[in-house]
Design a protein around this motif. Sequence first.
Motif, PDB file in Angstrom:
ATOM      1  N   ARG A   1       0.843  -1.190   0.000  1.00 14.34           N
ATOM      2  CA  ARG A   1       0.000   0.000   0.000  1.00 14.34           C
ATOM      3  C   ARG A   1       0.884   1.248   0.000  1.00 14.34           C
ATOM      4  O   ARG A   1       2.082   1.183   0.323  1.00 14.34           O
ATOM      5  N   ASN A   2       0.291   2.368  -0.354  1.00 16.29           N
ATOM      6  CA  ASN A   2       1.072   3.589  -0.506  1.00 16.29           C
ATOM      7  C   ASN A   2       1.884   3.935   0.739  1.00 16.29           C
ATOM      8  O   ASN A   2       3.068   4.272   0.648  1.00 16.29           O
ATOM      9  N   HIS A   3       1.251   3.858   1.914  1.00 13.49           N
ATOM     10  CA  HIS A   3       1.983   4.235   3.134  1.00 13.49           C
ATOM     11  C   HIS A   3       3.144   3.286   3.409  1.00 13.49           C
ATOM     12  O   HIS A   3       4.181   3.695   3.946  1.00 13.49           O
TER      13      HIS A   3
ATOM     14  N   THR B   1      -3.146   7.207  -0.270  1.00 15.21           N
ATOM     15  CA  THR B   1      -3.615   6.502   0.921  1.00 15.21           C
ATOM     16  C   THR B   1      -5.028   6.952   1.256  1.00 15.21           C
ATOM     17  O   THR B   1      -5.891   6.157   1.597  1.00 15.21           O
TER      18      THR B   1
ATOM     19  N   TYR C   1     -11.757   7.684   2.540  1.00 19.35           N
ATOM     20  CA  TYR C   1     -10.848   6.583   2.881  1.00 19.35           C
ATOM     21  C   TYR C   1     -11.593   5.264   2.801  1.00 19.35           C
ATOM     22  O   TYR C   1     -12.779   5.179   3.109  1.00 19.35           O
TER      23      TYR C   1
ATOM     24  N   ASN D   1       0.169  12.442   1.269  1.00 13.22           N
ATOM     25  CA  ASN D   1       0.159  11.079   0.741  1.00 13.22           C
ATOM     26  C   ASN D   1       1.552  10.587   0.375  1.00 13.22           C
ATOM     27  O   ASN D   1       1.800   9.383   0.334  1.00 13.22           O
TER      28      ASN D   1
ATOM     29  N   VAL E   1      -1.009   4.159   8.936  1.00  8.06           N
ATOM     30  CA  VAL E   1      -2.414   4.578   8.850  1.00  8.06           C
ATOM     31  C   VAL E   1      -3.154   4.445  10.176  1.00  8.06           C
ATOM     32  O   VAL E   1      -4.365   4.611  10.233  1.00  8.06           O
TER      33      VAL E   1
END
Length: 220
Positions: free
Chosen positions: A7-9, A118, A134, A198, A204
């Motif tokens: 995932r992006n994070h 995210t 989200y 982001n 998260v």
Amino acid sequence: MVKPFIRNHQYNLLKKQIGLLQQASNTVSDPKVVESVRYSARTKIIAAFPNATELQLQTLENISTLREPEQFHHYLHALEPHLIPFSQVTGKQLHKLFPKIKKLKVPDLAAIDYRYVTYLGWVDIATNKLFLVYHLNGQVIGIEGRYTPVNKGVCFLCNRHGDVALFSAISKSKPANASPDYYKAIGNYLCVNSDVCNKNITDVTALEKFVREVAGYHES
């Protein structure tokens, strides 16, 4: 073939740790110190993927082989196909998320690279509103709140010091015996530019806690 699992994070965390390792490799002459940084980076990266399969872990653990500048670049570039994009939303879906906003201004959804998202966030300066979308446990959740620019501060989502605003949202969660006029506002300092946020968010936990508190979301 390894299916997308980053995932992006998590990718941001990877970039951060790789950057620290590359800097140590370029500036530190003591091999033991460099290996200590490598071990720390590897440990933090693996900890960020508690549900990774053996094959996915093998992909991540290539960090142990990185020595030259081009290897660091190649490592991050090779991980891009494994990114899980933010599930795209349409303008129609956004209007359904915020039904009370009759003239909702939405961002240019076609211009977004969802691999590096995210959360979806944007500001309507005309109404001093900030909107946040989200995906939480299969649900698309939209949050709106008052947007009050302040001086420099630390974003509660990405922990970066920069231009922030006080994002204040009314929680939908109410105590069982609450009076009809009861309300609870939840405020946090958030990056003015969600694109910047982001690119820097590596966890998260705070985001999901905020979304649950404001949306009154309870897992079944």
